[in-house]
Design a protein around this motif. Sequence first.
Motif, mmCIF file in Angstrom:
data_model
loop_
_atom_site.group_PDB
_atom_site.id
_atom_site.type_symbol
_atom_site.label_atom_id
_atom_site.label_comp_id
_atom_site.label_asym_id
_atom_site.label_seq_id
_atom_site.Cartn_x
_atom_site.Cartn_y
_atom_site.Cartn_z
ATOM 1 N N ARG A 26 2.457 0.895 9.019
ATOM 2 C CA ARG A 26 3.215 1.063 7.782
ATOM 3 C C ARG A 26 2.628 0.207 6.664
ATOM 4 N N THR A 28 3.106 -0.962 2.352
ATOM 5 C CA THR A 28 4.213 -1.427 1.518
ATOM 6 C C THR A 28 4.781 -0.257 0.719
ATOM 7 N N PRO A 29 6.078 -0.291 0.445
ATOM 8 C CA PRO A 29 6.674 0.789 -0.351
ATOM 9 C C PRO A 29 6.010 0.893 -1.725
ATOM 10 N N ALA A 30 6.119 2.039 -2.321
ATOM 11 C CA ALA A 30 5.541 2.273 -3.639
ATOM 12 C C ALA A 30 6.069 1.259 -4.644
ATOM 13 N N THR A 68 1.857 5.964 -4.158
ATOM 14 C CA THR A 68 1.550 4.758 -3.382
ATOM 15 C C THR A 68 0.093 4.311 -3.484
ATOM 16 N N ASP A 78 -2.089 -4.445 0.853
ATOM 17 C CA ASP A 78 -2.451 -3.039 0.677
ATOM 18 C C ASP A 78 -3.466 -2.561 1.707
ATOM 19 N N ARG A 115 11.854 5.730 -3.236
ATOM 20 C CA ARG A 115 10.606 4.976 -3.170
ATOM 21 C C ARG A 115 9.900 5.333 -1.863
ATOM 22 N N THR A 117 7.072 5.316 1.187
ATOM 23 C CA THR A 117 6.312 4.325 1.944
ATOM 24 C C THR A 117 5.222 5.031 2.735
ATOM 25 N N TRP A 145 3.746 9.980 4.372
ATOM 26 C CA TRP A 145 4.625 9.343 3.398
ATOM 27 C C TRP A 145 6.066 9.568 3.824
ATOM 28 N N TYR A 146 6.798 8.466 3.937
ATOM 29 C CA TYR A 146 8.194 8.516 4.350
ATOM 30 C C TYR A 146 9.107 8.238 3.167
ATOM 31 N N ASP A 150 13.560 7.086 6.631
ATOM 32 C CA ASP A 150 12.343 7.334 7.412
ATOM 33 C C ASP A 150 12.077 8.827 7.621
#
Length: 326
Positions: A26, A28-30, A68, A78, A115, A117, A145-146, A150
Motif C-alpha cells: 500500500r 500513501t493516500p492521494a 496519486t 512514495d 481520497r 490509495t 487504486w482503492y 477498501d
Amino acid sequence: MTETRTSTEDGLLEIAEKQAALGEVRGTPAADPVNIPMIRHWLDAMGDTNRSYLDKGIAPPAMAQVWTMPGVRRGAKDRSPVDDVLAALDAGGYTGVVATNCEQTYHRHARVGERLTPATRFSGLSGPKRTALGDGYFATWNVTWYGEGDEPVAEMMFRVLKFRPRRRRESPAPATGAASPVAATGPVTAARPASYPLRPAQNRDTAFFWEGVRQGELRVQSCADCGRLRHPPGPVCPSCRSANRSYVVARGEGTVFSYVVHHHPPVPGRETPFVVAVVELPEGVRIVGNVVDCPPDAVGIGMELRATYRAMDDELILPMWAPRES
C-alpha cells in the motif's frame, strides 16, 4: 545445453524476486481528494464534452492514476516495490526505457470527495532479451487504486522495457533538431548515424504517410467515400465504416494544442530536455511531434508552428515542428 548467467543478471533477478515476494504494498493516500476542478481540466485537455461527469460528481475512469501520482520530488513514503528494481537496472547499465504495455480495468467511478490509495505489486522481471533497441529486461507491475472501505476502483498492469542503449560510432542528432532539413523535392543525403534507435512502426495503414514525409509532404488520411480526415491513420473510417482510403496534403502549419517537456528518463538518440507537442492542424486533425529550433521554455499553448523534416539517419526522416517565424 547449460544456461549460464552473469553475476549482474543473477543480482537483478534476485532483487526482482525479493520485490515480487512482498506482494501488494500500500502507498500513501492521494494528497487531494477527487475534485471538480481537476476533472474539468482533464475533460478540457482531452476534448471530452461529456457533462455527466461534472453533473454526477464522478471522475472519468482513465483519471485513476492522476489522483496519486507523486510528482518529480518523490519522498521515501512514495517508494514502491518497483523502485528498487528500476534502480538496479539503471545501475547495471540498462538506462533506456520504453513503455510496452498498459492495460487498465475499471471497477467503478471515483467519486468527488473520496481520497484514493494506490497499492503496487511487482509482478516479475523477464530477460535478458535482445530487442531492436538493445539488450534489456521487461519489468511488469500492477497498481490497484482503492476508495472508501477498501473498495477497488481501478487496476492497471504496466510493463516497460529497460534496455542498454546501443553504442554508435557517430553522435546522434541533437534534440534541438539540428539535423539538416529535407527539401520538398526529397531527403538530404548527408552522412547520418548508422541507425536512429527510435524507429516508428510502419505498415500498410501508414505507408502513405511515411512516403509523404520522404517527399517533404505532410499527408493526412481521408475516407475515399465520405471524405472525413483522420489521424493517426487507420484501416476503417470511424464515420461511415468504409475501408476505402485516400489522403490530402496538409499545409504543414499548425498550433500547439498541448505539450510536455521531457527531462527524464534518458531517451536513446535524444538529448534532454526536449518538447513533445500535440499540434492542431487547420485541416481539423491533431498530430504528435517534437518542437525544435527553439528553447523548451519558449513553447506555449497556441504557438504557431510549421512542419520541418529532419534526417535522423541514412534511411529515416521524421516530421517535426518549428516556430513559424523561424
